[in-house]
Design a protein around this motif. Structure first.
Motif, PDB file in Angstrom:
ATOM      1  N   VAL A  50      28.861 -18.825 -32.342  1.00 37.20           N
ATOM      2  CA  VAL A  50      28.264 -18.551 -33.750  1.00 37.20           C
ATOM      3  C   VAL A  50      26.792 -18.327 -32.418  1.00 37.20           C
ATOM      4  CG1 VAL A  50      28.045 -21.097 -33.098  1.00 37.20           C
ATOM      5  CG2 VAL A  50      27.724 -20.011 -35.199  1.00 37.20           C
ATOM      6  N   ASP A  51      26.046 -18.744 -31.791  1.00 38.96           N
ATOM      7  CA  ASP A  51      25.047 -18.131 -30.809  1.00 38.96           C
ATOM      8  C   ASP A  51      24.639 -17.036 -31.126  1.00 38.96           C
ATOM      9  OD1 ASP A  51      26.932 -18.492 -28.651  1.00 38.96           O
ATOM     10  OD2 ASP A  51      25.387 -18.785 -27.380  1.00 38.96           O
ATOM     11  N   LYS A  52      26.056 -16.057 -30.308  1.00 40.58           N
ATOM     12  CA  LYS A  52      25.959 -15.041 -30.401  1.00 40.58           C
ATOM     13  C   LYS A  52      25.766 -13.579 -31.963  1.00 40.58           C
ATOM     14  CE  LYS A  52      27.552 -14.724 -25.532  1.00 40.58           C
ATOM     15  NZ  LYS A  52      28.602 -14.266 -24.843  1.00 40.58           N
ATOM     16  N   LEU A  53      26.369 -14.436 -32.520  1.00 33.37           N
ATOM     17  CA  LEU A  53      26.350 -14.255 -34.124  1.00 33.37           C
ATOM     18  C   LEU A  53      25.296 -13.970 -34.819  1.00 33.37           C
ATOM     19  CD1 LEU A  53      29.462 -15.241 -35.477  1.00 33.37           C
ATOM     20  CD2 LEU A  53      29.226 -13.107 -34.944  1.00 33.37           C
ATOM     21  N   ALA A  54      23.926 -15.897 -34.457  1.00 31.46           N
ATOM     22  CA  ALA A  54      22.992 -15.558 -34.498  1.00 31.46           C
ATOM     23  C   ALA A  54      22.119 -14.895 -33.687  1.00 31.46           C
ATOM     24  CB  ALA A  54      22.543 -17.426 -34.251  1.00 31.46           C
ATOM     25  N   ARG A  55      22.027 -14.178 -32.895  1.00 30.47           N
ATOM     26  CA  ARG A  55      21.324 -14.198 -32.118  1.00 30.47           C
ATOM     27  C   ARG A  55      21.065 -12.577 -32.670  1.00 30.47           C
ATOM     28  NH1 ARG A  55      23.043 -13.382 -26.513  1.00 30.47           N
ATOM     29  NH2 ARG A  55      21.645 -15.086 -26.238  1.00 30.47           N
ATOM     30  N   ALA A  56      22.383 -11.542 -32.936  1.00 26.02           N
ATOM     31  CA  ALA A  56      22.527 -10.891 -34.511  1.00 26.02           C
ATOM     32  C   ALA A  56      21.804 -10.932 -35.269  1.00 26.02           C
ATOM     33  CB  ALA A  56      23.704 -10.047 -34.437  1.00 26.02           C
ATOM     34  N   VAL A  57      21.425 -12.129 -35.700  1.00 21.60           N
ATOM     35  CA  VAL A  57      21.016 -11.958 -37.051  1.00 21.60           C
ATOM     36  C   VAL A  57      19.220 -12.333 -36.960  1.00 21.60           C
ATOM     37  CG1 VAL A  57      20.963 -12.923 -38.886  1.00 21.60           C
ATOM     38  CG2 VAL A  57      22.807 -12.899 -38.461  1.00 21.60           C
ATOM     39  N   LEU A  58      19.096 -12.708 -36.071  1.00 25.24           N
ATOM     40  CA  LEU A  58      17.079 -12.821 -35.402  1.00 25.24           C
ATOM     41  C   LEU A  58      17.071 -11.152 -34.875  1.00 25.24           C
ATOM     42  CD1 LEU A  58      17.759 -16.418 -34.592  1.00 25.24           C
ATOM     43  CD2 LEU A  58      17.294 -16.124 -36.588  1.00 25.24           C
ATOM     44  N   ASP A  59      16.970 -10.887 -34.420  1.00 26.52           N
ATOM     45  CA  ASP A  59      16.868  -9.531 -34.380  1.00 26.52           C
ATOM     46  C   ASP A  59      16.762  -8.984 -35.642  1.00 26.52           C
ATOM     47  OD1 ASP A  59      15.908 -10.655 -31.477  1.00 26.52           O
ATOM     48  OD2 ASP A  59      17.651  -9.186 -30.801  1.00 26.52           O
ATOM     49  N   GLY A  60      18.344  -8.467 -35.793  1.00 28.80           N
ATOM     50  CA  GLY A  60      18.378  -7.560 -37.974  1.00 28.80           C
ATOM     51  C   GLY A  60      17.149  -8.212 -38.572  1.00 28.80           C
ATOM     52  N   LEU A  61      16.986  -9.264 -37.980  1.00 23.24           N
ATOM     53  CA  LEU A  61      16.233  -9.924 -39.175  1.00 23.24           C
ATOM     54  C   LEU A  61      14.434  -9.190 -39.119  1.00 23.24           C
ATOM     55  CD1 LEU A  61      16.851 -13.695 -40.863  1.00 23.24           C
ATOM     56  CD2 LEU A  61      17.161 -11.371 -41.804  1.00 23.24           C
ATOM     57  N   GLY A  62      13.900  -9.334 -37.687  1.00 22.53           N
ATOM     58  CA  GLY A  62      12.740  -8.888 -37.314  1.00 22.53           C
ATOM     59  C   GLY A  62      12.556  -6.710 -37.349  1.00 22.53           C
ATOM     60  N   GLN A  63      13.856  -6.158 -37.680  1.00 24.60           N
ATOM     61  CA  GLN A  63      13.964  -4.766 -37.316  1.00 24.60           C
ATOM     62  C   GLN A  63      13.207  -4.405 -38.321  1.00 24.60           C
ATOM     63  OE1 GLN A  63      17.790  -3.976 -35.551  1.00 24.60           O
ATOM     64  NE2 GLN A  63      18.097  -2.950 -37.907  1.00 24.60           N
TER      65      GLN A  63
END
Length: 140
Positions: free
Chosen positions: A85-98
């Motif tokens: 779940v932490d690696k899934l969240a990392r992708a989302v957080l980076d995706g929201l900032g691009q």
């Protein structure tokens, strides 16, 4: 509160492999379209008048993963297997900032994901819902 629904197969970010002396994302094939889906869903939701969130934020993410056909509800109700779940969240957080161009730092929602001071992430099987994620961003 901003609520974003992203459709697709959630992909984790964070595991790396080394090929010919280069460090590369081990899941790049799935990660790139997932992050593009996040950027597109965010872009479609936000109006032109939206200004970047510059203060602290809380992010809540519910991931809906495809259930493997070999795993029945009675056998495993929740996805207690990878992806983490932490690696899934990392992708989302980076995706929201691009931005839509896929470049980090072109912030569409916030200036930087370091503004996230609270994070709640959960994963479920997408038994009665299309795979993807529901993301809630709350300015604090």
């Amino acid at each position: 509160m901003i609520t974003i629904r992203v459709f697709g197969d959630p992909a984790p970010q964070g595991s790396k492999n080394v090929y010919n002396g280069r460090v590369v994302e081990s899941n790049a094939k799935r990660l790139k379209p997932w992050r593009a889906a996040i950027a597109e869903a965010t872009h479609n939701l936000l109006s032109e008048e939206h200004s970047l969130l510059l203060g602290p934020v809380r992010v809540e993410i519910d991931f809906y993963l495809p259930r493997p056909s070999s795993i029945k509800k009675a056998k495993r109700a929740l996805p207690i297997v990878p992806p983490d779940v932490d690696k899934l969240a990392r992708a989302v957080l980076d995706g929201l900032g691009q931005g839509l161009n896929g470049k980090s730092g072109d912030g569409m929602l916030w200036g930087d994901d370091s503004q996230v001071i609270e994070l709640v992430a959960s994963k479920f099987y997408a038994d009665d819902i299309e795979p993807g994620a529901t993301i809630r961003v709350i300015a604090l």
